[in-house]
Design an enzyme around this catalytic site. Sequence first.
Site, PDB file in Angstrom:
ATOM      1  N   GLY A  10       0.814  -1.218   0.000  1.00 40.00           N
ATOM      2  CA  GLY A  10       0.000   0.000   0.000  1.00 40.00           C
ATOM      3  C   GLY A  10       0.847   1.267   0.000  1.00 40.00           C
ATOM      4  O   GLY A  10       2.081   1.216  -0.085  1.00 40.00           O
ATOM      5  N   SER A  34      -6.327  -5.922  -1.540  1.00 38.68           N
ATOM      6  CA  SER A  34      -7.727  -5.489  -1.527  1.00 38.68           C
ATOM      7  C   SER A  34      -7.812  -3.996  -1.827  1.00 38.68           C
ATOM      8  O   SER A  34      -8.808  -3.511  -2.332  1.00 38.68           O
ATOM      9  CB  SER A  34      -8.388  -5.812  -0.185  1.00 38.68           C
ATOM     10  OG  SER A  34      -7.785  -5.055   0.832  1.00 38.68           O
ATOM     11  N   SER A 124      -4.319   7.113  13.641  1.00 38.60           N
ATOM     12  CA  SER A 124      -4.632   8.327  12.888  1.00 38.60           C
ATOM     13  C   SER A 124      -5.009   9.468  13.831  1.00 38.60           C
ATOM     14  O   SER A 124      -5.571   9.248  14.904  1.00 38.60           O
ATOM     15  CB  SER A 124      -5.822   8.017  11.970  1.00 38.60           C
ATOM     16  OG  SER A 124      -6.392   9.196  11.473  1.00 38.60           O
ATOM     17  N   TYR A 149     -14.691   3.846  10.670  1.00 32.22           N
ATOM     18  CA  TYR A 149     -13.254   3.760  10.387  1.00 32.22           C
ATOM     19  C   TYR A 149     -12.446   4.340  11.547  1.00 32.22           C
ATOM     20  O   TYR A 149     -11.535   3.709  12.082  1.00 32.22           O
ATOM     21  CB  TYR A 149     -12.908   4.493   9.073  1.00 32.22           C
ATOM     22  CG  TYR A 149     -11.465   4.937   9.022  1.00 32.22           C
ATOM     23  CD1 TYR A 149     -10.448   4.026   8.779  1.00 32.22           C
ATOM     24  CD2 TYR A 149     -11.110   6.276   9.278  1.00 32.22           C
ATOM     25  CE1 TYR A 149      -9.128   4.420   8.781  1.00 32.22           C
ATOM     26  CE2 TYR A 149      -9.796   6.682   9.281  1.00 32.22           C
ATOM     27  CZ  TYR A 149      -8.805   5.754   9.029  1.00 32.22           C
ATOM     28  OH  TYR A 149      -7.498   6.152   9.062  1.00 32.22           O
ATOM     29  N   LYS A 153      -9.751   2.602  14.634  1.00 32.91           N
ATOM     30  CA  LYS A 153      -8.393   3.023  15.027  1.00 32.91           C
ATOM     31  C   LYS A 153      -8.327   3.187  16.555  1.00 32.91           C
ATOM     32  O   LYS A 153      -7.374   2.737  17.191  1.00 32.91           O
ATOM     33  CB  LYS A 153      -8.005   4.336  14.334  1.00 32.91           C
ATOM     34  CG  LYS A 153      -7.785   4.187  12.832  1.00 32.91           C
ATOM     35  CD  LYS A 153      -6.590   3.312  12.527  1.00 32.91           C
ATOM     36  CE  LYS A 153      -6.457   2.941  11.074  1.00 32.91           C
ATOM     37  NZ  LYS A 153      -5.495   1.868  10.804  1.00 32.91           N
ATOM     38  N   ASN A 179      -1.828  14.136   7.968  1.00 33.81           N
ATOM     39  CA  ASN A 179      -2.274  13.854   6.596  1.00 33.81           C
ATOM     40  C   ASN A 179      -1.118  13.461   5.678  1.00 33.81           C
ATOM     41  O   ASN A 179      -0.395  14.333   5.191  1.00 33.81           O
ATOM     42  CB  ASN A 179      -3.019  15.069   6.029  1.00 33.81           C
ATOM     43  CG  ASN A 179      -4.385  15.220   6.637  1.00 33.81           C
ATOM     44  OD1 ASN A 179      -4.525  15.337   7.860  1.00 33.81           O
ATOM     45  ND2 ASN A 179      -5.419  15.190   5.820  1.00 33.81           N
ATOM     46  N   ARG A 231      -4.980  21.471   7.806  1.00 32.18           N
ATOM     47  CA  ARG A 231      -4.451  20.138   8.114  1.00 32.18           C
ATOM     48  C   ARG A 231      -2.932  20.205   8.181  1.00 32.18           C
ATOM     49  O   ARG A 231      -2.311  21.145   7.671  1.00 32.18           O
ATOM     50  CB  ARG A 231      -4.819  19.140   7.007  1.00 32.18           C
ATOM     51  CG  ARG A 231      -6.298  18.869   6.836  1.00 32.18           C
ATOM     52  CD  ARG A 231      -6.857  18.024   7.965  1.00 32.18           C
ATOM     53  NE  ARG A 231      -8.263  17.692   7.750  1.00 32.18           N
ATOM     54  CZ  ARG A 231      -9.283  18.505   8.039  1.00 32.18           C
ATOM     55  NH1 ARG A 231      -9.064  19.705   8.566  1.00 32.18           N
ATOM     56  NH2 ARG A 231     -10.528  18.119   7.823  1.00 32.18           N
TER      57      ARG A 231
HETATM   58  C1  UD1 Z   1      -9.309  11.819   6.020  1.00 33.05           C
HETATM   59  C2  UD1 Z   1     -10.124  11.154   7.083  1.00 33.05           C
HETATM   60  C3  UD1 Z   1      -9.202  10.652   8.160  1.00 33.05           C
HETATM   61  C4  UD1 Z   1      -8.199   9.694   7.579  1.00 33.05           C
HETATM   62  C5  UD1 Z   1      -7.430  10.384   6.465  1.00 33.05           C
HETATM   63  C6  UD1 Z   1      -6.577   9.364   5.751  1.00 33.05           C
HETATM   64  C7  UD1 Z   1     -12.297  12.320   7.065  1.00 33.05           C
HETATM   65  C8  UD1 Z   1     -13.232  13.205   7.814  1.00 33.05           C
HETATM   66  N1  UD1 Z   1     -11.107  12.076   7.629  1.00 33.05           N
HETATM   67  O1  UD1 Z   1      -8.660  12.972   6.608  1.00 33.05           O
HETATM   68  O2  UD1 Z   1      -9.966   9.998   9.142  1.00 33.05           O
HETATM   69  O3  UD1 Z   1      -7.314   9.244   8.566  1.00 33.05           O
HETATM   70  O4  UD1 Z   1      -8.347  10.925   5.505  1.00 33.05           O
HETATM   71  O5  UD1 Z   1      -5.755   9.993   4.835  1.00 33.05           O
HETATM   72  O6  UD1 Z   1     -12.615  11.871   5.991  1.00 33.05           O
HETATM   73  N2  UD1 Z   1     -10.704  18.421   0.515  1.00 33.05           N
HETATM   74  C9  UD1 Z   1     -11.259  19.239  -0.452  1.00 33.05           C
HETATM   75  N3  UD1 Z   1     -11.602  18.697  -1.643  1.00 33.05           N
HETATM   76  C10 UD1 Z   1     -11.428  17.361  -1.931  1.00 33.05           C
HETATM   77  C11 UD1 Z   1     -10.859  16.533  -0.950  1.00 33.05           C
HETATM   78  C12 UD1 Z   1     -10.521  17.096   0.270  1.00 33.05           C
HETATM   79  O7  UD1 Z   1     -11.443  20.443  -0.235  1.00 33.05           O
HETATM   80  O8  UD1 Z   1     -11.783  16.938  -3.037  1.00 33.05           O
HETATM   81  C13 UD1 Z   1     -10.313  19.017   1.798  1.00 33.05           C
HETATM   82  C14 UD1 Z   1     -11.050  18.429   2.991  1.00 33.05           C
HETATM   83  O9  UD1 Z   1     -12.260  19.069   3.199  1.00 33.05           O
HETATM   84  C15 UD1 Z   1     -10.029  18.656   4.090  1.00 33.05           C
HETATM   85  C16 UD1 Z   1      -8.666  18.538   3.392  1.00 33.05           C
HETATM   86  O10 UD1 Z   1      -8.945  18.734   2.011  1.00 33.05           O
HETATM   87  O11 UD1 Z   1     -10.169  19.940   4.585  1.00 33.05           O
HETATM   88  C17 UD1 Z   1      -8.022  17.203   3.587  1.00 33.05           C
HETATM   89  O12 UD1 Z   1      -8.956  16.185   3.249  1.00 33.05           O
HETATM   90  P1  UD1 Z   1      -8.565  14.655   3.127  1.00 33.05           P
HETATM   91  O13 UD1 Z   1      -7.374  14.497   2.277  1.00 33.05           O
HETATM   92  O14 UD1 Z   1      -9.804  13.899   2.750  1.00 33.05           O
HETATM   93  O15 UD1 Z   1      -8.100  14.262   4.603  1.00 33.05           O
HETATM   94  P2  UD1 Z   1      -8.876  14.393   5.995  1.00 33.05           P
HETATM   95  O16 UD1 Z   1     -10.317  14.625   5.821  1.00 33.05           O
HETATM   96  O17 UD1 Z   1      -8.128  15.369   6.826  1.00 33.05           O
END
Ligand code: UD1
Length: 344
Positions: A10, A34, A124, A149, A153, A179, A231
């Site tokens: 992974g 998977s 996490s 999920y 953890k 992140n 983040r």
């Molecule tokens: C997410 C999970 C977290 C997990 C981690 C794994 C949630 C609420 N949390 O973290 O539990 O451990 O992934 O990597 O899902 N964003 C956008 N547009 C997008 C995608 C994301 O604006 O298309 C923003 C999100 O709103 C957030 C930031 O980017 O503010 C980071 O998002 P993401 O990469 O999904 O991570 P987390 O949500 O912090």
Amino acid sequence: MKILVTGGAGFIGSHTVVELLNAGFEPVIIDNFSNSNRSALAGLRQILNHDVPFYEADCNDAEALNAIFEKENFRGVIHFAAHKAVGESVAKPLMYYRNNLDSTLLLLETMQRYGVPNLVFSSSCTVYGQPEHLPVTEETPRLPAQSPYGNTKAICEDIIRDTVKAGGPVKSIALRYFNPMGAHPSGLIGELPLGVPGNLVPFITQTAAGIREKLTVHGGDYDTVDGTCIRDYIHVVDLAKAHVQALRLLDSREETSYYDVFNVGTGNGQTVLELIQTFEKVNNIKLNYSIGPRRPGDVEKIYAQVDKVNNVMGWRAEKTLAEGLQDAWRWEQNLQLKNSIVSE
Ligand code: UD1
């Protein structure tokens, strides 16, 4: 020193295999593909110039696990293998609890049976929810999980903690990742999301590559400098190195039972817009994006306090956000190149 790496094909697992070998450990991968791809093994071979020992098996398969532990003389285990899509976990909670809890229970039992002392667990920052005070330290209370999920953890952390409390004998560190992003600088391994990426950085690179038409920024009205969520983005190679340090620390502890948790982040928070602007600048690309509604379940801001991991483990993040976003883009471009060659 042989180390079993579950989920070693992974994203974080494959980068950790590279860093383990660089540090003189002997990683052995177990993966059931998977949520990963065999191409990661080919990438590892290219980076390392040799094959990494590998078993295709499920961590919930007791017989397979026994046979592997019987054959190999492991000094430690790094447990990455888990389902990890937040949205899917809400729709299929039983699948998440069954897979993520069972594999951890079975690994602990098998480690005890074969006298394997060291376990690094992939946790996490999701266990903190939206903390009251920032940055979050390891003392910050965990909040009820927002998703099955996230709950797996927290529960797995507790299972390990209680096993250690009961006298183990096992020594374990749970690493609470912030992140993870980026890719190996060679461009040979990286993140391979199945379907539409939920995470920000792969969505950005796929948009830049023209696979997705537009990136939607989830919410522009948060209480932050530009209204978008904050983040702590940590380069996957730095994160991989934290696992090596965790193993070293575990192995140096003289007691037979030990448990601790560490935040693994940079200590800096970045908004979504700052990340997009950095991506555009360092890769010289214009990204098609617009601000959309908030995503349910998102926390407004979170970033790590990293004093403990700096001081106790002697680890700190070395790579910049800019490097991570360049590496992620290099990886995406290589993927597209490979795909176009395959389809020709
Ligand atoms: C997410 C999970 C977290 C997990 C981690 C794994 C949630 C609420 N949390 O973290 O539990 O451990 O992934 O990597 O899902 N964003 C956008 N547009 C997008 C995608 C994301 O604006 O298309 C923003 C999100 O709103 C957030 C930031 O980017 O503010 C980071 O998002 P993401 O990469 O999904 O991570 P987390 O949500 O912090």
